[in-house]
Design an enzyme around this catalytic site. Sequence first.
Site: not given
Length: 556
Positions: A190, A412, A436, A483
């Site tokens: 986070h 991904e 990913d 992205c």
Amino acid sequence: MSSGTVLQGRGVSPGRVAAPVVHLAPALPEPDADAVVAVPDRDAEVSAIEWAAVAVADQLRSRTAQATGETRAILDASRLLASDPELVSEATALVRAKGRTAARAVWETAAGHERGLAALGGRMAERVADIRDVRDRIIAEILQVDMPGVPERDEPFVLVATDLAPADTAALDGGRCVALVTEQGGPTSHTAIIARSLGLPAVVGVTGAVGIPDGAVLLVDGDRGTVQVDPAESEVADARAAATVVAFDGRGRLADGRRLPLLANVGGAADARAGATAQAEGIGLFRTEFCFLGRSDAPTVAEQIEAYRGVLAAFPGRKVVVRTLDAGSDKPLPFANAEQEENPALGVRGLRIARRNPGLLDDQLRALAAAAEQESADVEVMAPMVATVDEAAEFAARCRGAGLERVGIMIETPSAALLAAELFEVVDFVSLGTNDLAQYTMAADRLLSDLGDLNDPWQPAVLRLIGIVGAAGRAAGKHVGVCGEAGGDPTLAPVLVGLGATSLSMTPRSLGRVAAALDAVTEDDCVRAAEAARNAATAAEAHEAVREILAGSAGR
């Protein structure tokens, strides 16, 4: 710690700044374990827990309402923890049965939850910091003392901590903190996510960081992942010059004139408006999770239409690439995911949710089509976590059946990268999710800070897969976007272009720096940089080789 000492960590948010150190205020002391509350007084202690939990939830709800994008989603998750009836009921049971004080009961209950999450490991272990944050907030409310956390300062400072809770990190927005340094955390923690959204340089996993004395000047390099203690004044001056915000004129291009659209990653309407203000040329990744998070059941089609229109309205006549729901792994939802999976990163997430709940995807596609019809943005839709051509073909058919014509997929998984040529036969475009892709290529959980060096888009194996996708895109004459976080790295951007990327999408704060980096290189420079990086044996060698090539280009 002597002047000039350089500590190595993991750069998770780019930028280079210098400022004095300020340490995060320490946690509350552990409440007395020996105190016993008399039976007649226990109802009052129970009431204190209940009211404190309500007060904390209200505080976090207020802060959530003021936040945007992923910051908002993370704060809302903390709010739900504070509102968890199980936490309150377990704590009140300790008061009634054993006479624990209200503060001690909350402490012990939270400790039990922490142990359970830590034992699960991976993404769930990341939630331990969230539990502690909510614990401290409730105890501070019970004891009527100040909550520890981010200090207030009138002058710019670098915040140093063992780790940061979501609410702490979110509180930095608009303050005087200019960079973050933590001993723990990984590239997808986070702290890292919010630091990037706020445009704060950040380095995590820095051993010895909490031992840096208050007031020492730190030179934080979020690109290289280094922290230098009391650097030379000339280096401080250079860092302050480099920290100047670089404006973006709304037109990405290379030095030889080739256009390279620079787009924004957004997580809601407020993010979209910020991207438009920053002159992003469109949206390359619209994360739709924001209207699903924090709910016990899925939003209605009408609710989704309203939410999507808020984003599309910010970019009339321009491209908006929408990613369908990417729940699972680190973003589980009760109505979409199983309560527990042995390995959620390899489980039912992204497009795979439609296997269990096809109606969830169909409702989302209906809502997106209706929102697109009511706004003028050029809407394109892509699915996350695609691994086979059959999955892509079925998704494309469902999208077109709903009235959405421009359909793509996220690359991904290594399988999708290797099948890129075949995938281009059934979809109109692809977009590389580099976070990913690195995780699955390197077999390294992106939520484990111990494996941060593996979860690096500079890894040659990852770059070679990106190159396969780029070559397939060129052969098919179709669009290859990026992205993932790699798209906002000014040093890596030319490499991605050389590997075949036709657009880059990033947090709006990165647009100016990436645009400046691309404006200084030609297409030939990009190809040479890409070849050097792809042919390197290690991530460090790839990075250094590209730096030398780009330095030579700048010297022309």
